[in-house]
Write an enzyme that holds these catalytic residues in place. Structure first.
Site, PDB file in Angstrom:
ATOM      1  NE  ARG A 174      -4.257  -1.420   0.081  1.00  0.00           N
ATOM      2  CZ  ARG A 174      -4.351  -2.521  -0.655  1.00  0.00           C
ATOM      3  NH1 ARG A 174      -3.328  -2.894  -1.418  1.00  0.00           N
ATOM      4  NH2 ARG A 174      -5.456  -3.263  -0.631  1.00  0.00           N
ATOM      5  CD  GLU A 183      -3.405   1.779  -4.882  1.00  0.00           C
ATOM      6  OE1 GLU A 183      -3.781   1.053  -5.803  1.00  0.00           O
ATOM      7  OE2 GLU A 183      -2.466   1.502  -4.127  1.00  0.00           O
ATOM      8  CG  HIS A 224      -3.246  -1.980  -6.826  1.00  0.00           C
ATOM      9  ND1 HIS A 224      -3.516  -1.468  -5.582  1.00  0.00           N
ATOM     10  CD2 HIS A 224      -3.124  -3.313  -6.645  1.00  0.00           C
ATOM     11  CE1 HIS A 224      -3.562  -2.453  -4.692  1.00  0.00           C
ATOM     12  NE2 HIS A 224      -3.325  -3.578  -5.315  1.00  0.00           N
TER      13      HIS A 224
END
Length: 352
Positions: free
Chosen positions: A264, A293, A313
């Site tokens: 993260r 994000e 991601h």
């Protein structure tokens, strides 16, 4: 056995749906995948909706109809995003399983800290794909491939800017040797690297995981950093790991080392990372995650730096679906019906 109302609010394929229904005849599965998309567009940031929802998806039925579904459900299979007021609308809800592995996904909304049992897919996600991404990030900077874009923009080659490393014999530090981290360690060791790592509760005197030469606790991180050529962040985001990598930790990292983050973004202080890169303390950073994000693009300070590789991601994506969320959910569903403990229950105090 009385019927157990199970509601799915993420899109399922036919095979996964059949797996769930085959667990027990008592399972009454309602597949509402996509039904809440309109609500997500209204209650989540626009960037989240664009990133995670199908184009023009507006959901199904009325709010009243969806409320009636939630009012009768005992078990929910969900993911990202999810109704932020789920607990308030599902008074009979006893168990929620989220398909992603990260517990921090649920910090939004009213499930966090509630009386509902919540489980995650920690340890059974796309761990190998993410580990391969981490190795790709290591190789990207080890072989100076980041210089390619710089040379292309300049229209000429700067041969001396390429400073390739031989990674055999180098040290990789895995921060968070769980499902993803164990795979990272195994792959790094296969490339001839020395692997050390940390996890929240290492077993003293226990056998080391494959590929690891040493496995310590959180307090050992500062001891590992000065000798590590590559640092791969795989841990959960919790109050204890928030901005774990700050100015102090970057100062401890070996000069010329590389940071890879597949966990993260909030685990890294991005201002501190930018400073470490700009003073040439780090060779580079490969980031599949960044702060915020799910709401916006990364900061230009990082995104515009040629020694920062940022992706949206995608480290868990691949051409093969090896995500074990549904199998874990089915195993837990059998345990739930038998009154046995569930696997991967979130400890609200611990944070995952």
């Amino acid at each position: 056995m009385p019927k157990i109302n199970v509601l799915n609010i993420q899109r399922l394929n036919d095979s996964d749906r059949a797996k769930i229904e085959a667990v027990d005849p008592a399972i009454c599965l309602t597949d509402a995948g996509g039904w809440f998309d309109g609500e997500y567009r209204e209650t989540w940031p626009a960037y989240t909706a664009t990133r995670y929802l199908r184009p023009n998806a507006a959901g199904s039925g009325t709010r009243e109809e969806r409320d009636r579904l939630l009012a009768e459900v005992e078990v929910i299979l969900g993911g990202w995003p999810f109704p932020l007021d789920l607990r308030a609308r599902a008074p009979l809800l006893k168990w929620f399983h989220q398909r992603p592995a990260g517990a921090s996904n649920l910090l939004r909304g009213d499930l966090w800290g509630s009386d509902v049992t919540v489980t995650t897919s920690r340890g059974v996600g796309s761990t190998l794909a993410m580990a391969e991404y981490a190795v790709a990030g290591i190789l990207y900077f080890a072989k100076s491939l980041h210089q390619v874009a710089v040379d292309r923009a300049a229209g000429t080659f700067d041969h001396r800017a390429y400073r390739p490393l031989l990674i055999e014999g180098k040290t990789a530090c895995v921060v968070g040797a769980g499902g993803i981290g164990l795979e990272v360690g195994r792959l790094c060791a296969a490339l001839g690297m020395r692997v050390v790592g940390t996890r929240r509760h290492p077993k003293p005197g226990g056998a080391l995981p494959p590929g690891f030469g040493e496995l310590g606790g959180p307090d050992d991180l500062d001891r590992y950093l000065p000798a590590s050529d590559f640092v791969v962040v795989c841990c959960q985001w919790t109050p204890e790991t928030n901005r774990l990598f700050d100015n102090s930790r970057f100062g401890l990292m070996k000069p010329g080392s590389v940071l890879v983050n597949v966990a993260r973004g909030e685990i890294v202080d991005e201002d501190a990372l930018g400073d470490a890169l700009e003073r040439d303390h780090l060779r580079g950073a490969a980031l599949d995650v960044y702060v915020g994000e799910f709401e916006h693009l990364p900061t230009m300070r990082l995104w515009s730096n040629p020694r920062v590789l940022i992706t949206p991601h995608v480290s868990g994506a691949s051409d093969e679906d090896r995500h074990g969320a549904i199998d874990l959910f089915c195993d837990n569903l059998r345990a739930y019906l038998a009154g046995k403990p569930l696997r991967n229950v979130i400890d609200w105090q611990r944070g995952y």
